[in-house]
Write a protein that holds these residues in place. Structure first.
Motif, PDB file in Angstrom:
ATOM      1  N   GLU A  51      22.926  47.624  34.347  1.00 52.12           N
ATOM      2  CA  GLU A  51      22.320  46.501  33.629  1.00 52.12           C
ATOM      3  C   GLU A  51      23.325  45.837  32.699  1.00 52.12           C
ATOM      4  OE1 GLU A  51      18.893  45.655  30.232  1.00 52.12           O
ATOM      5  OE2 GLU A  51      18.806  47.508  31.431  1.00 52.12           O
ATOM      6  N   LEU A  52      24.087  46.661  31.962  1.00 53.24           N
ATOM      7  CA  LEU A  52      25.083  46.098  31.047  1.00 53.24           C
ATOM      8  C   LEU A  52      26.181  45.363  31.811  1.00 53.24           C
ATOM      9  CD1 LEU A  52      25.497  48.973  28.432  1.00 53.24           C
ATOM     10  CD2 LEU A  52      24.082  46.918  28.274  1.00 53.24           C
ATOM     11  N   ALA A  53      26.595  45.919  32.954  1.00 53.18           N
ATOM     12  CA  ALA A  53      27.627  45.263  33.756  1.00 53.18           C
ATOM     13  C   ALA A  53      27.135  43.899  34.254  1.00 53.18           C
ATOM     14  CB  ALA A  53      28.013  46.148  34.933  1.00 53.18           C
ATOM     15  N   GLY A  54      25.868  43.818  34.642  1.00 53.80           N
ATOM     16  CA  GLY A  54      25.316  42.540  35.076  1.00 53.80           C
ATOM     17  C   GLY A  54      25.288  41.514  33.957  1.00 53.80           C
ATOM     18  N   ARG A  55      24.905  41.950  32.766  1.00 51.58           N
ATOM     19  CA  ARG A  55      24.878  41.045  31.618  1.00 51.58           C
ATOM     20  C   ARG A  55      26.290  40.593  31.249  1.00 51.58           C
ATOM     21  NH1 ARG A  55      21.728  43.597  26.769  1.00 51.58           N
ATOM     22  NH2 ARG A  55      22.422  41.609  25.870  1.00 51.58           N
ATOM     23  N   TRP A  56      27.238  41.501  31.353  1.00 54.15           N
ATOM     24  CA  TRP A  56      28.643  41.185  31.059  1.00 54.15           C
ATOM     25  C   TRP A  56      29.164  40.118  32.023  1.00 54.15           C
ATOM     26  CZ3 TRP A  56      33.008  40.864  28.581  1.00 54.15           C
ATOM     27  CH2 TRP A  56      34.247  41.006  29.216  1.00 54.15           C
ATOM     28  N   ARG A  57      28.868  40.266  33.293  1.00 52.75           N
ATOM     29  CA  ARG A  57      29.330  39.280  34.274  1.00 52.75           C
ATOM     30  C   ARG A  57      28.646  37.928  34.083  1.00 52.75           C
ATOM     31  NH1 ARG A  57      29.098  44.335  38.196  1.00 52.75           N
ATOM     32  NH2 ARG A  57      31.246  45.047  37.862  1.00 52.75           N
ATOM     33  N   SER A  58      27.379  37.977  33.697  1.00 59.20           N
ATOM     34  CA  SER A  58      26.668  36.721  33.428  1.00 59.20           C
ATOM     35  C   SER A  58      27.253  36.020  32.200  1.00 59.20           C
ATOM     36  CB  SER A  58      25.175  36.988  33.204  1.00 59.20           C
ATOM     37  OG  SER A  58      24.574  37.506  34.377  1.00 59.20           O
ATOM     38  N   ALA A  59      27.622  36.801  31.202  1.00 53.84           N
ATOM     39  CA  ALA A  59      28.173  36.219  29.983  1.00 53.84           C
ATOM     40  C   ALA A  59      29.504  35.517  30.235  1.00 53.84           C
ATOM     41  CB  ALA A  59      28.353  37.317  28.922  1.00 53.84           C
ATOM     42  N   LEU A  60      30.251  35.962  31.256  1.00 54.18           N
ATOM     43  CA  LEU A  60      31.546  35.353  31.560  1.00 54.18           C
ATOM     44  C   LEU A  60      31.437  34.255  32.609  1.00 54.18           C
ATOM     45  CD1 LEU A  60      34.070  38.350  31.570  1.00 54.18           C
ATOM     46  CD2 LEU A  60      33.477  36.776  29.722  1.00 54.18           C
ATOM     47  N   HIS A  61      30.221  33.929  33.036  1.00 52.71           N
ATOM     48  CA  HIS A  61      30.038  32.892  34.058  1.00 52.71           C
ATOM     49  C   HIS A  61      30.631  31.564  33.573  1.00 52.71           C
ATOM     50  CE1 HIS A  61      28.345  30.656  37.374  1.00 52.71           C
ATOM     51  NE2 HIS A  61      27.779  29.810  36.512  1.00 52.71           N
ATOM     52  N   ARG A  63      33.612  30.950  32.621  1.00 53.50           N
ATOM     53  CA  ARG A  63      34.664  31.085  31.614  1.00 53.50           C
ATOM     54  C   ARG A  63      35.989  31.467  32.255  1.00 53.50           C
ATOM     55  NH1 ARG A  63      32.656  33.566  25.922  1.00 53.50           N
ATOM     56  NH2 ARG A  63      30.488  32.878  25.917  1.00 53.50           N
ATOM     57  N   ARG A  64      37.052  31.162  31.512  1.00 53.90           N
ATOM     58  CA  ARG A  64      38.391  31.652  31.851  1.00 53.90           C
ATOM     59  C   ARG A  64      38.765  32.686  30.799  1.00 53.90           C
ATOM     60  NH1 ARG A  64      41.714  29.349  35.284  1.00 53.90           N
ATOM     61  NH2 ARG A  64      43.538  29.885  34.002  1.00 53.90           N
ATOM     62  N   PRO A  80      32.716  48.931  36.695  1.00 48.26           N
ATOM     63  CA  PRO A  80      31.669  48.244  35.923  1.00 48.26           C
ATOM     64  C   PRO A  80      32.211  47.205  34.940  1.00 48.26           C
ATOM     65  CG  PRO A  80      31.354  50.632  35.888  1.00 48.26           C
ATOM     66  CD  PRO A  80      32.718  50.379  36.414  1.00 48.26           C
ATOM     67  N   LEU A  81      33.500  47.266  34.635  1.00 46.32           N
ATOM     68  CA  LEU A  81      34.081  46.401  33.609  1.00 46.32           C
ATOM     69  C   LEU A  81      34.690  45.131  34.181  1.00 46.32           C
ATOM     70  CD1 LEU A  81      35.867  49.215  31.550  1.00 46.32           C
ATOM     71  CD2 LEU A  81      33.549  48.332  31.273  1.00 46.32           C
ATOM     72  N   LEU A  82      34.644  44.966  35.497  1.00 47.49           N
ATOM     73  CA  LEU A  82      35.272  43.808  36.131  1.00 47.49           C
ATOM     74  C   LEU A  82      34.361  42.589  36.076  1.00 47.49           C
ATOM     75  CD1 LEU A  82      36.783  45.483  39.335  1.00 47.49           C
ATOM     76  CD2 LEU A  82      37.903  45.053  37.131  1.00 47.49           C
ATOM     77  N   PRO A  83      34.887  41.440  35.650  1.00 41.40           N
ATOM     78  CA  PRO A  83      34.101  40.200  35.721  1.00 41.40           C
ATOM     79  C   PRO A  83      33.911  39.786  37.178  1.00 41.40           C
ATOM     80  CG  PRO A  83      36.071  39.961  34.337  1.00 41.40           C
ATOM     81  CD  PRO A  83      36.214  41.234  35.078  1.00 41.40           C
ATOM     82  N   ALA A  84      32.887  38.959  37.408  1.00 41.75           N
ATOM     83  CA  ALA A  84      32.654  38.440  38.758  1.00 41.75           C
ATOM     84  C   ALA A  84      33.377  37.118  38.986  1.00 41.75           C
ATOM     85  CB  ALA A  84      31.162  38.271  39.004  1.00 41.75           C
ATOM     86  N   GLU A  85      33.736  36.423  37.903  1.00 42.37           N
ATOM     87  CA  GLU A  85      34.321  35.094  38.012  1.00 42.37           C
ATOM     88  C   GLU A  85      35.763  35.161  38.517  1.00 42.37           C
ATOM     89  OE1 GLU A  85      32.815  31.842  37.074  1.00 42.37           O
ATOM     90  OE2 GLU A  85      31.258  33.271  37.634  1.00 42.37           O
ATOM     91  N   ARG A  86      36.081  34.319  39.507  1.00 37.56           N
ATOM     92  CA  ARG A  86      37.457  34.236  39.999  1.00 37.56           C
ATOM     93  C   ARG A  86      38.354  33.535  38.991  1.00 37.56           C
ATOM     94  NH1 ARG A  86      37.479  35.380  45.508  1.00 37.56           N
ATOM     95  NH2 ARG A  86      39.502  34.359  45.795  1.00 37.56           N
ATOM     96  N   SER A  87      37.762  32.871  38.011  1.00 40.88           N
ATOM     97  CA  SER A  87      38.550  32.201  36.978  1.00 40.88           C
ATOM     98  C   SER A  87      39.038  33.180  35.908  1.00 40.88           C
ATOM     99  CB  SER A  87      37.716  31.100  36.311  1.00 40.88           C
ATOM    100  OG  SER A  87      36.531  31.646  35.741  1.00 40.88           O
ATOM    101  N   CYS A  88      38.565  34.416  35.966  1.00 39.12           N
ATOM    102  CA  CYS A  88      39.001  35.452  35.016  1.00 39.12           C
ATOM    103  C   CYS A  88      40.111  36.298  35.640  1.00 39.12           C
ATOM    104  CB  CYS A  88      37.823  36.358  34.626  1.00 39.12           C
ATOM    105  SG  CYS A  88      36.511  35.521  33.725  1.00 39.12           S
ATOM    106  N   ALA A  89      40.910  36.910  34.786  1.00 40.82           N
ATOM    107  CA  ALA A  89      41.972  37.805  35.247  1.00 40.82           C
ATOM    108  C   ALA A  89      41.807  39.160  34.567  1.00 40.82           C
ATOM    109  CB  ALA A  89      43.351  37.241  34.937  1.00 40.82           C
ATOM    110  N   VAL A  90      42.172  40.209  35.286  1.00 42.57           N
ATOM    111  CA  VAL A  90      42.055  41.563  34.767  1.00 42.57           C
ATOM    112  C   VAL A  90      43.386  42.284  34.970  1.00 42.57           C
ATOM    113  CG1 VAL A  90      40.805  43.746  34.851  1.00 42.57           C
ATOM    114  CG2 VAL A  90      39.611  41.604  35.382  1.00 42.57           C
TER     115      VAL A  90
END
Length: 274
Positions: A51-61, A63-64, A80-90
């Motif tokens: 649930e937290l991972a889903g909220r985290w990915r939604s929060a970065l929707h 964003r860069r 679980p810590l990876l963003p879903a957005e391709r505009s983000c880098a890890v």
């Protein structure tokens, strides 16, 4: 690298030390909770990681953002810590290989060169102090065997002892019997990092399988570099079984393989194995 990339990600920079070499690595639930609170969200401590991972990915929707995950233990801790957005880098750092991370590109960082080790020492204790005895500084860097943690510990010890010349610590590190014990500052120790990796080696599944811990210890008695036939004789197992075991030690970064069929331990690892 993170500092160089940061200007290209104006919507947020997120950092977590995952404690992969600590006795108690950080729980992704704790990391996600902290990040979500930093973004202004309330967090129910009873929420599960998914649930937290889903909220985290939604929060970065949209964003860069740049995410730095330092000292990861394994893939399960990272996913679980990876963003879903391709505009983000890890960026992820780890002592171990991390297979199974989607889209990841792996970069192997070898030991520091002697010059790089001196530069790191200089950055920590100052050019003036290194310049007072550059020969001793070079020796001290070399005795740290290219391991950044060892150089940083040496620098921390010198910083806490401003009246010591650099050569005083170099002299103490010359003694192989005490070198690992000297590379200790507060709760930072080279020996502890090696020990966690060593104790984490998988145990033999059958009575005839090679014990990886014993194999590592025996390699500490060998010359700096050995070929597969010599290693098989040392371990008392067939060459094929020996190669499989040594390759596992390579994967755990306890042994280096400069070329197929050749194996070696760096100086500090050999001292620890002994």
């Amino acid at each position: 690298m993170a500092r160089r990339l940061a200007p290209g990600f104006p919507d947020g920079h997120f950092f977590a030390d995952l404690g992969g070499t600590d006795l108690a690595p950080r729980d992704p639930h704790h990391v996600l909770s902290g990040w979500l609170r930093a973004l202004g969200s309330d967090v129910d401590p009873r929420a599960d990681v998914d649930e937290l991972a889903g909220r985290w990915r939604s929060a970065l929707h949209g964003r860069r953002a740049l995410v730095l995950l330092d000292n990861a233990k394994d893939t399960h801790q990272v996913l679980p810590l990876l963003p879903a957005e391709r505009s983000c880098a890890v960026l992820v750092t780890s002592r171990d290989w991390l297979p199974g991370i989607p889209g990841a590109r792996t970069t192997l960082l070898g030991p520091l060169t002697d010059r790089e080790a001196v530069d790191l020492l200089t950055a920590r204790i100052g050019a003036a102090r290194v310049g007072q005895d550059p020969v001793a500084a070079a020796e001290l860097a070399r005795l740290c065997d290219g391991i950044p943690l060892a150089v940083q510990i040496a620098a921390a010890r010198l910083t806490a002892r401003p009246s010591w010349p650099v050569g005083a610590l170099a002299v103490r590190l010359r003694d192989e019997r005490r070198r690992l014990d000297e590379l200790k500052a507060a709760d930072l120790t080279v020996r502890a990092v090696f020990h966690l990796t060593y104790t984490g080696l998988p145990k033999p599944q059958t009575d005839t399988a090679i014990d990886l811990r014993r194999a590592f210890r025996l390699l500490g008695l060998a010359p700096k570099e050995v070929g597969l036939p010599a290693a098989a004789a040392l371990l008392g197992h067939p060459a094929q079984d020996t190669e499989e075991a040594l390759e596992q030690l390579v994967d755990h970064h306890l042994v280096d393989s400069p070329e197929p069929g050749r194996y070696r331990l760096h100086d500090l690892l050999r001292l620890y194995a002994r």
